[in-house]
Design a protein around this motif. Structure first.
Motif, PDB file in Angstrom:
ATOM      1  N   MET A 101      54.676  13.760  18.839  1.00  0.00           N
ATOM      2  CA  MET A 101      55.981  14.069  18.334  1.00  0.00           C
ATOM      3  C   MET A 101      56.104  15.561  17.546  1.00  0.00           C
ATOM      4  N   ALA A 102      57.038  16.212  17.847  1.00  0.00           N
ATOM      5  CA  ALA A 102      57.071  17.482  17.157  1.00  0.00           C
ATOM      6  C   ALA A 102      58.582  17.884  16.731  1.00  0.00           C
ATOM      7  N   THR A 103      58.521  18.714  16.076  1.00  0.00           N
ATOM      8  CA  THR A 103      60.118  19.161  15.397  1.00  0.00           C
ATOM      9  C   THR A 103      60.339  20.501  15.795  1.00  0.00           C
ATOM     10  N   TYR A 104      61.392  20.749  16.327  1.00  0.00           N
ATOM     11  CA  TYR A 104      61.828  22.261  16.800  1.00  0.00           C
ATOM     12  C   TYR A 104      63.131  22.604  15.981  1.00  0.00           C
ATOM     13  N   ALA A 105      63.193  23.733  15.509  1.00  0.00           N
ATOM     14  CA  ALA A 105      64.107  24.221  14.876  1.00  0.00           C
ATOM     15  C   ALA A 105      64.621  25.271  15.611  1.00  0.00           C
ATOM     16  N   ILE A 106      65.989  25.401  16.061  1.00  0.00           N
ATOM     17  CA  ILE A 106      66.731  26.267  16.965  1.00  0.00           C
ATOM     18  C   ILE A 106      67.818  26.950  16.078  1.00  0.00           C
ATOM     19  N   GLY A 107      68.147  28.175  16.436  1.00  0.00           N
ATOM     20  CA  GLY A 107      69.043  29.028  15.724  1.00  0.00           C
ATOM     21  C   GLY A 107      70.188  28.629  16.196  1.00  0.00           C
ATOM     22  N   ASP A 108      71.369  29.491  15.860  1.00  0.00           N
ATOM     23  CA  ASP A 108      72.649  29.181  15.817  1.00  0.00           C
ATOM     24  C   ASP A 108      73.174  29.208  17.500  1.00  0.00           C
ATOM     25  N   ILE A 109      73.744  28.078  17.890  1.00  0.00           N
ATOM     26  CA  ILE A 109      74.000  27.872  19.134  1.00  0.00           C
ATOM     27  C   ILE A 109      75.375  28.276  19.455  1.00  0.00           C
ATOM     28  N   GLN A 110      76.406  28.137  18.765  1.00  0.00           N
ATOM     29  CA  GLN A 110      77.848  28.586  18.847  1.00  0.00           C
ATOM     30  C   GLN A 110      78.508  28.259  20.307  1.00  0.00           C
ATOM     31  N   GLY A 111      78.204  27.114  20.761  1.00  0.00           N
ATOM     32  CA  GLY A 111      78.796  26.759  21.820  1.00  0.00           C
ATOM     33  C   GLY A 111      78.142  27.132  23.233  1.00  0.00           C
ATOM     34  N   CYS A 112      76.723  27.689  22.809  1.00  0.00           N
ATOM     35  CA  CYS A 112      76.226  27.950  23.910  1.00  0.00           C
ATOM     36  C   CYS A 112      75.415  26.894  25.035  1.00  0.00           C
ATOM     37  N   TYR A 113      75.898  25.890  25.196  1.00  0.00           N
ATOM     38  CA  TYR A 113      75.410  24.472  25.599  1.00  0.00           C
ATOM     39  C   TYR A 113      74.614  24.685  26.680  1.00  0.00           C
ATOM     40  N   ARG A 114      74.860  25.407  27.576  1.00  0.00           N
ATOM     41  CA  ARG A 114      73.886  25.934  29.025  1.00  0.00           C
ATOM     42  C   ARG A 114      72.512  26.350  28.283  1.00  0.00           C
ATOM     43  N   GLU A 115      72.589  27.077  27.440  1.00  0.00           N
ATOM     44  CA  GLU A 115      71.129  27.711  27.118  1.00  0.00           C
ATOM     45  C   GLU A 115      70.527  26.587  26.295  1.00  0.00           C
ATOM     46  N   LEU A 116      71.166  25.873  25.421  1.00  0.00           N
ATOM     47  CA  LEU A 116      70.674  24.771  24.545  1.00  0.00           C
ATOM     48  C   LEU A 116      70.008  23.934  25.604  1.00  0.00           C
ATOM     49  N   CYS A 117      70.522  23.603  26.682  1.00  0.00           N
ATOM     50  CA  CYS A 117      69.785  22.507  27.701  1.00  0.00           C
ATOM     51  C   CYS A 117      68.544  23.322  28.388  1.00  0.00           C
ATOM     52  N   GLN A 118      68.798  24.530  28.591  1.00  0.00           N
ATOM     53  CA  GLN A 118      67.573  25.207  29.326  1.00  0.00           C
ATOM     54  C   GLN A 118      66.419  25.219  28.214  1.00  0.00           C
ATOM     55  N   LEU A 119      66.725  25.583  26.938  1.00  0.00           N
ATOM     56  CA  LEU A 119      65.799  25.638  25.982  1.00  0.00           C
ATOM     57  C   LEU A 119      65.002  24.299  25.756  1.00  0.00           C
ATOM     58  N   LEU A 120      65.677  23.347  25.686  1.00  0.00           N
ATOM     59  CA  LEU A 120      65.246  21.885  25.671  1.00  0.00           C
ATOM     60  C   LEU A 120      64.228  21.800  26.756  1.00  0.00           C
TER      61      LEU A 120
END
Length: 270
Positions: free
Chosen positions: A1-20
């Motif tokens: 189990m890991a915890t990841y902190a992610i910076g401001d997404i501001q509607g950049c859903y495509r990049e969020l999915c790529q990062l995950l």
């Protein structure tokens, strides 16, 4: 189990999915999000829905753009650059906005030894003071006073904290500290117009985290909001994660257990 902190997404859903995908986000992992889930980017609705559906696997704090969405939904004027209409006209709008209003302004996990806020904590406050003041605003946002608060929320004054502040002046300054602050004086006086990097402060001001007398230097604090830092903060125990994805930069994650960073480039929206 890991915890990841992610910076401001501001509607950049495509990049969020790529990062995950890049970090291999699994069913036992948790996300911490620095706020500003929405606005300016193309997919704010998808982002909100995704984070909400993660349930307890995701923790997000409120950023200034998230509060602006709630204010617009309560009748405040939208900005010319806002990209919030898809949310405001969605069939699940009310459920999403209700969920968003329940999110905190500051999150702290004593076991992990980290706290998270969208913009920062003024140098005159200890972390426990920031927690207490955040709760003041959260209580109002979740109450029948919310519409009045959103009407009074906008503005740059008062600029400096006093325990004697009351009413919406007090709530506005708490909100500005936690969701809008970049530069301030050692006494906490805010300067909210300048958005340059930390090494180009207005005269008489410094980045909030650079004041030598800061009251919470030993607390590990994650923050977003300040895209021009590009994720760089040399101050010990302060972790800047807004790397300006919506402005053509990247979306960044920090694994809290070991400090490893991950990033994906923006698809380009600026």
């Amino acid at each position: 189990m890991a915890t990841y902190a992610i910076g401001d997404i501001q509607g950049c859903y495509r990049e969020l999915c790529q990062l995950l995908d890049q970090i291999g986000f699994g069913d036992q992992d948790q996300l911490w999000l620095t706020g500003d889930l929405v606005n300016r980017g193309p997919d704010s609705l998808y982002t909100l829905r995704f984070v909400r559906e993660l349930g307890a696997r995701a923790v997000t704090v409120l950023g200034n753009h998230d509060l602006h969405l709630l204010a617009v939904a309560h009748g405040q004027r939208a900005g010319s650059k806002d990209t919030l209409d898809e949310i405001l006209h969605a069939p699940d709008r009310d459920e999403l906005l209700h969920w968003l209003a329940q999110q905190p302004l500051l999150h702290r996990d004593r076991e992990l030894g980290y706290a998270m806020v969208h913009a920062g904590i003024p140098p005159t406050w200890k972390l426990k003071h920031a927690e207490r003041h955040a709760r003041e605003v959260e209580t109002v946002i979740r109450s029948e006073q919310a519409p009045a608060f959103y009407t009074a929320m906008y503005g740059n004054t008062p600029a400096c904290w006093s325990d004697d502040l009351a009413g919406f002046d007090r709530l506005r300054l708490i909100t500005n500290y936690l969701t809008r602050m970049r530069f301030c004086r050692a006494d906490g006086t805010l300067e909210l117009k300048t958005k340059t990097n930390a090494d180009q402060p207005p005269v008489g001001y410094r980045a909030w985290f650079e004041h030598p007398g800061r009251k919470s230097p030993n607390k590990r604090l994650i923050f977003g909001h300040w895209a021009s830092l590009e994720g760089h903060c040399a101050t010990p125990n302060c972790f800047a994660l807004d790397t300006g994805c919506v402005w053509g930069g990247s979306l960044t994650a920090l694994r809290l257990q070991d400090g490893t960073r991950f990033a994906v480039p923006s698809s380009g929206y600026a």
